[in-house]
Design a protein around this motif. Structure first.
Motif, PDB file in Angstrom:
ATOM      1  N   GLU A 169       0.580   6.688  -6.841  1.00  0.00           N
ATOM      2  CA  GLU A 169      -0.589   7.480  -7.228  1.00  0.00           C
ATOM      3  C   GLU A 169      -0.291   8.967  -7.143  1.00  0.00           C
ATOM      4  OE1 GLU A 169      -5.314   8.073  -6.041  1.00  0.00           O
ATOM      5  OE2 GLU A 169      -4.126   6.536  -5.047  1.00  0.00           O
ATOM      6  N   GLU A 173      -2.711   7.644   5.613  1.00  0.00           N
ATOM      7  CA  GLU A 173      -3.279   6.296   5.661  1.00  0.00           C
ATOM      8  C   GLU A 173      -2.427   5.274   4.908  1.00  0.00           C
ATOM      9  OE1 GLU A 173      -5.809   5.180   7.407  1.00  0.00           O
ATOM     10  OE2 GLU A 173      -6.124   7.172   8.259  1.00  0.00           O
ATOM     11  N   GLY A 174      -1.869   5.690   3.777  1.00  0.00           N
ATOM     12  CA  GLY A 174      -1.183   4.737   2.928  1.00  0.00           C
ATOM     13  C   GLY A 174       0.297   4.579   3.193  1.00  0.00           C
ATOM     14  N   GLU A 201      -4.163  10.800   2.026  1.00  0.00           N
ATOM     15  CA  GLU A 201      -3.726   9.519   1.471  1.00  0.00           C
ATOM     16  C   GLU A 201      -2.360   9.115   2.027  1.00  0.00           C
ATOM     17  OE1 GLU A 201      -3.760  10.496  -2.622  1.00  0.00           O
ATOM     18  OE2 GLU A 201      -5.958  10.477  -2.790  1.00  0.00           O
ATOM     19  N   TRP A 202      -1.471  10.087   2.186  1.00  0.00           N
ATOM     20  CA  TRP A 202      -0.126   9.807   2.688  1.00  0.00           C
ATOM     21  C   TRP A 202      -0.196   9.273   4.117  1.00  0.00           C
ATOM     22  CZ3 TRP A 202       3.936  10.598  -0.721  1.00  0.00           C
ATOM     23  CH2 TRP A 202       5.231  10.404  -0.223  1.00  0.00           C
ATOM     24  N   LYS A 237       0.820  -1.213   0.000  1.00  0.00           N
ATOM     25  CA  LYS A 237       0.000   0.000   0.000  1.00  0.00           C
ATOM     26  C   LYS A 237       0.850   1.258   0.000  1.00  0.00           C
ATOM     27  CE  LYS A 237      -3.977   2.087   2.361  1.00  0.00           C
ATOM     28  NZ  LYS A 237      -4.928   1.982   3.494  1.00  0.00           N
ATOM     29  N   THR A 238       1.997   1.194   0.675  1.00  0.00           N
ATOM     30  CA  THR A 238       2.883   2.355   0.707  1.00  0.00           C
ATOM     31  C   THR A 238       3.350   2.715  -0.693  1.00  0.00           C
ATOM     32  OG1 THR A 238       3.637   1.825   2.941  1.00  0.00           O
ATOM     33  CG2 THR A 238       5.043   3.270   1.633  1.00  0.00           C
ATOM     34  N   THR A 253       0.468   4.111  -2.846  1.00  0.00           N
ATOM     35  CA  THR A 253       0.087   5.472  -2.467  1.00  0.00           C
ATOM     36  C   THR A 253       1.052   6.485  -3.066  1.00  0.00           C
ATOM     37  OG1 THR A 253      -0.903   4.710  -0.402  1.00  0.00           O
ATOM     38  CG2 THR A 253      -0.282   7.037  -0.531  1.00  0.00           C
TER      39      THR A 253
END
Length: 320
Positions: free
Chosen positions: A161, A277-278, A274-275, A154-155, A158
């Motif tokens: 993206e 959470e991800g 996003e940063w 996920k890191t 993120t």
């Protein structure tokens, strides 16, 4: 453009031993000599930017840490920056990190500076700020690519993206660095047409801000600090972009010149969430050591950027 610092000259003579200059720039006690610190940081910044050269300039890309004096500057600067952070105030568990990070980012939004940009700053002042931002943010897309290295799951997705957003989602005309350069050209021309000397932008705090993420990104062992610093940047930047949009609208700046700032009002707000959470959530519970490195990146970025905003605001107001 002249590169002479606007501040008082150094008390260290030109032929003083290099280590003495380092001690003056980054002292273990007492006040740093800003002129010497500027000289050291400008050299470091030029070294970092040379790593980002395009493939056609391969011949000027330095070998990592081949210059012993660059290595000494980095070591002294990093030690000095770490000494500015109250490590006792940093979170010690992942559970503590969220509240600490959000409070730190909120305190970093520069509300007084933003209000000045939006409501009072002249076009000369806003243009000067643009030129300063060109120095400190010109390699952000490359840094976003670099911090993906070694991440997973996920890191990595993120960060990828966010990088795709930096690339204009595949539209060359919407690549963020291109959009910023379009804005900067307008502001540079305005300053030149009004005979405004912006060599004053060469001050120590600007080069600290410009070099910090470059140092974190280039040196792989500092990657957790890069993630922390970039996270707090994304989390806190939207109010400054909105202030720039409001100020430019007030001064009738053409719409196409402020497209970059306008899209970042929302893009950076999304990226900040996003940063957290991800990127942060998957990492902060891995180990106390990793958590501290991420937190040091956050805290150091805030200290360096706060000093930069304070100094650029002073210089803006001198223009009137």
């Amino acid at each position: 453009m002249a590169l002479t610092p606007a501040h008082s000259s150094s008390t260290i003579s030109a032929d003083a031993p290099f280590d003495s200059e380092l001690a003056a720039a980054f002292p273990s006690q007492g006040t740093s000599d800003r002129a010497v610190r500027l000289r050291m940081l400008r050299r470091l910044h030029a070294h970092y930017v040379s790593y980002m050269a395009g493939p056609e300039e391969f011949h000027r890309i330095p070998r990592l840490n081949a210059d012993p004096e660059i290595h000494k500057i980095e070591k002294s600067w990093l030690t000095w920056e770490d000494s500015q952070v109250d490590t006792a105030s940093l979170p010690t568990t992942g559970a503590e990190f969220q509240d600490w990070f959000l409070a730190t980012a909120e305190a970093h939004t520069q509300p007084e500076f933003c209000a000045y940009l939006a409501d009072q700053a002249s076009l000369n002042e806003i243009a000067l700020f643009f030129m300063a931002e060109e120095l400190v943010d010109s390699k952000f897309d490359d840094l976003m690519a670099m911090v993906q290295i070694g991440t997973a799951g996920k890191t990595k997705l993120t960060i990828a993206e966010n990088y795709w957003d930096e690339m204009g989602e595949g539209d060359l005309s919407r690549v963020h660095t291109r959009m910023f350069e379009h804005s900067a050209q307008y502001m540079r021309k305005h300053l030149d047409n009004n005979g405004i000397d912006y060599s004053q932008l060469h001050f120590a705090e600007a080069y600290e801000n410009a070099s910090l993420l470059l140092m974190y990104g280039i040196h792989r062992h500092l990657n957790p600090r890069a993630l922390g610093a970039m996270g707090v940047l994304e989390q806190s930047a939207s109010p400054r972009f909105q202030a720039m949009v409001d100020g430019c609208n007030r001064l009738n700046v053409p719409e196409d010149v402020i497209d970059y700032q306008r899209i970042h009002v929302h893009v950076d707000a999304d990226h900040g969430a996003e940063w957290f959470e991800g990127v942060f959530v998957p990492l902060v519970d891995r180990s106390p050591e990793l958590l501290q490195e991420i937190a040091l990146g956050v805290a150091t970025r805030v200290r360096v950027a706060n000093a930069y905003y304070g100094e650029i605001w002073n210089q803006m107001k001198e223009l009137g």
